[in-house]
Structures are given as C-alpha cells and as structure tokens.
Motif scaffolding. Structure first.
Motif, PDB file in Angstrom:
ATOM      1  N   LEU A   1      -9.586  14.901  -5.296  1.00  0.00           N
ATOM      2  CA  LEU A   1      -8.742  13.859  -5.856  1.00  0.00           C
ATOM      3  C   LEU A   1      -8.696  13.936  -7.380  1.00  0.00           C
ATOM      4  CD1 LEU A   1      -9.465  10.640  -3.744  1.00  0.00           C
ATOM      5  CD2 LEU A   1      -7.324  11.924  -3.895  1.00  0.00           C
ATOM      6  N   SER A   2      -9.806  14.269  -7.990  1.00  0.00           N
ATOM      7  CA  SER A   2      -9.876  14.339  -9.448  1.00  0.00           C
ATOM      8  C   SER A   2      -9.034  15.483 -10.021  1.00  0.00           C
ATOM      9  CB  SER A   2     -11.316  14.480  -9.919  1.00  0.00           C
ATOM     10  OG  SER A   2     -11.920  15.623  -9.331  1.00  0.00           O
TER      11      SER A   2
ATOM     12  N   GLN B   1      -8.949   5.409   3.243  1.00  0.00           N
ATOM     13  CA  GLN B   1      -9.716   5.007   2.057  1.00  0.00           C
ATOM     14  C   GLN B   1      -8.784   4.541   0.936  1.00  0.00           C
ATOM     15  OE1 GLN B   1     -11.690   8.262   0.140  1.00  0.00           O
ATOM     16  NE2 GLN B   1     -12.503   7.020  -1.525  1.00  0.00           N
TER      17      GLN B   1
ATOM     18  N   ASN C   1      -6.638   3.327 -12.283  1.00  0.00           N
ATOM     19  CA  ASN C   1      -7.942   2.916 -11.769  1.00  0.00           C
ATOM     20  C   ASN C   1      -8.351   3.743 -10.556  1.00  0.00           C
ATOM     21  OD1 ASN C   1      -9.110   0.194 -13.054  1.00  0.00           O
ATOM     22  ND2 ASN C   1      -6.883   0.187 -13.202  1.00  0.00           N
ATOM     23  N   SER C   2      -7.813   4.946 -10.465  1.00  0.00           N
ATOM     24  CA  SER C   2      -8.173   5.876  -9.395  1.00  0.00           C
ATOM     25  C   SER C   2      -8.632   7.184 -10.029  1.00  0.00           C
ATOM     26  CB  SER C   2      -6.956   6.127  -8.493  1.00  0.00           C
ATOM     27  OG  SER C   2      -6.041   7.010  -9.130  1.00  0.00           O
TER      28      SER C   2
ATOM     29  N   VAL D   1      -6.140   8.838   2.468  1.00  0.00           N
ATOM     30  CA  VAL D   1      -6.279   8.164   1.168  1.00  0.00           C
ATOM     31  C   VAL D   1      -5.017   7.361   0.892  1.00  0.00           C
ATOM     32  CG1 VAL D   1      -7.866   9.846   0.173  1.00  0.00           C
ATOM     33  CG2 VAL D   1      -5.403  10.169  -0.124  1.00  0.00           C
TER      34      VAL D   1
ATOM     35  N   ILE E   1      -8.308   4.278  -2.808  1.00  0.00           N
ATOM     36  CA  ILE E   1      -8.935   5.011  -3.917  1.00  0.00           C
ATOM     37  C   ILE E   1      -9.004   4.181  -5.197  1.00  0.00           C
ATOM     38  CG2 ILE E   1      -8.288   7.236  -2.965  1.00  0.00           C
ATOM     39  CD1 ILE E   1      -6.079   7.410  -5.082  1.00  0.00           C
ATOM     40  N   ASN E   2      -8.415   2.983  -5.203  1.00  0.00           N
ATOM     41  CA  ASN E   2      -8.574   2.069  -6.343  1.00  0.00           C
ATOM     42  C   ASN E   2      -9.170   0.743  -5.866  1.00  0.00           C
ATOM     43  OD1 ASN E   2      -6.177   1.381  -4.950  1.00  0.00           O
ATOM     44  ND2 ASN E   2      -5.306   0.414  -6.768  1.00  0.00           N
ATOM     45  N   GLN E   3     -10.109   0.832  -4.953  1.00  0.00           N
ATOM     46  CA  GLN E   3     -10.716  -0.325  -4.303  1.00  0.00           C
ATOM     47  C   GLN E   3     -11.267  -1.341  -5.295  1.00  0.00           C
ATOM     48  OE1 GLN E   3     -11.287  -0.980  -0.706  1.00  0.00           O
ATOM     49  NE2 GLN E   3     -11.718  -2.958  -1.636  1.00  0.00           N
TER      50      GLN E   3
ATOM     51  N   GLN F   1       0.847  -1.191   0.000  1.00  0.00           N
ATOM     52  CA  GLN F   1       0.000   0.000   0.000  1.00  0.00           C
ATOM     53  C   GLN F   1       0.885   1.246   0.000  1.00  0.00           C
ATOM     54  OE1 GLN F   1      -2.884  -0.249   3.159  1.00  0.00           O
ATOM     55  NE2 GLN F   1      -3.616  -2.248   2.503  1.00  0.00           N
TER      56      GLN F   1
ATOM     57  N   LEU G   1      -2.820   3.425 -10.431  1.00  0.00           N
ATOM     58  CA  LEU G   1      -3.246   4.824 -10.476  1.00  0.00           C
ATOM     59  C   LEU G   1      -4.250   5.090 -11.597  1.00  0.00           C
ATOM     60  CD1 LEU G   1       0.106   6.660  -9.690  1.00  0.00           C
ATOM     61  CD2 LEU G   1      -1.919   6.499  -8.236  1.00  0.00           C
TER      62      LEU G   1
ATOM     63  N   VAL H   1      -3.351   3.950  -1.906  1.00  0.00           N
ATOM     64  CA  VAL H   1      -3.483   3.139  -3.117  1.00  0.00           C
ATOM     65  C   VAL H   1      -2.942   1.751  -2.815  1.00  0.00           C
ATOM     66  CG1 VAL H   1      -2.892   2.956  -5.560  1.00  0.00           C
ATOM     67  CG2 VAL H   1      -3.099   5.220  -4.508  1.00  0.00           C
TER      68      VAL H   1
END
Length: 249
Positions: free
Chosen positions: A107-108, A236, A127-128, A179, A238-240, A89, A125, A181
């Motif tokens: 985040l966007s 969290q 997929n985030s 956050v 972010i690419n769960q 992670q 990344l 990944v």
C-alpha cells in the motif's frame, strides 16, 4: 414515485441517479408535486454552485459534502444527511490490464491520483499509507491516467456486479481486493435561501426525506444500487483512525 426497486441493470457507480430519484420522491411526499425540471451541466463547477447561492437556481440534483458547505450556511438550506457518516466507502480502482503489477505492490508503494480541490477525498487519502498524486482536472482525465498506467489507482465508490468492476467507455477497472477507504463526512441536498421558492421547497424536501428514511427507502436504495456494498463489508479500512472504531462496514 413508481420506482421501488433500485437494482441497476448495468455495472458501474449509480449514486447520482439514485439521488435524483430520491430527491423527486421526497419532494412529492412532502407536498411539492410540481414536475421537477433539471438543467443539465457538463460537470459540477464553481459557477453551478454559485448559481444556488445567488438564487438563480433553486437547488442541486445531487448531494454535497457538508465540509463544502461550511462557508455558505448563510446562503443555503441544508437537508438532513442522505449519506450518513461512515456510509460513503470507496475502493482503490486499478486498470484490469495492470492488475498483476498492482497486486504485487505494498500500500505504501501504491500511487493514487486525487484532486486536492476535493477536500474530503484528499483528507481521507492523506490519512492512509498510499502515495498521493495530485491532479487538478476532470474525473475522466484522472481515470485515463489509471488506464495509461501513469498512476496505479484512483479512489471510486464501489460498483455493482460480482467482481465490483467499473466499465467506463469500454475500459475496465477493478478495485484492489480487501482494502477500502471511508470518506469522513456526510452528504446533503442543498436549497437556495435567496430563491423565492427556497423556503417552501426545503420544507417539503425535509418532510419527504423523513418519510423516506422512516420507510427505509433511503437505506434500501443505497444498498440495492451497490453504493453500500455488502460484498466489501469485511474489507480493511486503510484510514480507520479517522472514524469511530465501531464503524467497520
């Protein structure tokens, strides 16, 4: 073999140091008690990897993503995973002196530098919701882009210390809080099949790794070093969607 505590004395990421210790302990426990000689390189490179395939070098002192090995299974022995799926992670690290600006970004809207040749990083990344900035270059150069505010952040595995900060050559970086990944792959040691010692060494390595895993040493090392970081367990992912829903920490 005398190392039984893996708490680092400095803040930062220590995975490659931990891997080098575990490698030597596994070989010894597996019956390969000859001293290990490391031939240092300035950085991981294609030529270094080729040397393992060609049998000029016996093995790497660090683990490798399984995804990177798919095309070379005929030339390499691949160990059992050192880092299991879901364990790797990473945080999105920003420059401390730019933290106020990045704290106000969605985040966007966050720009994160990533090398497209690092396939697992790129896939995670992509997929985030973040905005990826492609850069083919050294890790240090990418970190310098964050320090210069050319990009907002860089994905780095977590540091130890109360604030999880990374201090690199006097420059300070901190992860965006809450956050993280997950990199969706496993990491393994590799041994050359063409090197004359390869078959013997992989047998010793696998035997020793099983002993270390059974004793809980591998998990202990990853946790004490801060790589598996309990301080971020509730953050969290972010690419769960890339991983099984049950993996949260």
């Amino acid at each position: 073999m005398e190392v039984d505590s893996f708490y680092p004395t400095t803040n930062g990421t220590h995975l490659e140091i931990i891997e080098r210790i575990l490698l030597q302990q596994a070989l010894y426990l597996g019956g390969e008690t000859r001293p290990v000689t490391f031939r240092s390189k300035p950085q991981a490179s294609a030529s270094e990897f080729d040397a393992i395939i060609d049998g000029k070098s016996l093995m790497l002192a660090r683990t490798v993503w399984h995804d990177e090995l798919l095309d070379f299974k005929g030339s390499l022995y691949i160990s059992e995973p050192i880092i299991n799926l879901g364990e790797y992670q990473a945080g999105l690290f920003v420059s401390v002196n730019n933290k106020k600006e990045t704290d106000n970004l969605k985040l966007s809207d966050l720009t994160v530098v990533v090398n497209p040749r690092w396939r697992v990083d790129w896939l995670a990344l992509s997929n985030s919701p973040i905005t990826m900035i492609s850069h083919i270059g050294k890790w240090e150069d990418m970190l310098a882009m964050v320090d210069a505010h050319i990009v907002d952040a860089m994905m780095i595995n977590f540091s130890v210390g109360e604030e999880l900060e990374l201090n690199y050559e006097g420059k300070h970086f901190t992860p965006i809080k809450n956050v993280k990944v997950v990199l969706p792959d496993t990491r393994h040691f590799i041994v050359s099949k063409t090197h004359p010692e390869g078959k013997k060494v992989i047998a010793a390595l696998e035997k020793g790794l099983k002993i270390l895993r059974h004793r809980g040493v591998i998990t202990k090392a990853l946790k004490q070093s801060g790589f598996i970081n309990e301080a971020t367990s509730g953050w969290q992912i972010i690419n769960q969607q890339m991983i099984a829903p049950k993996i949260n920490d």
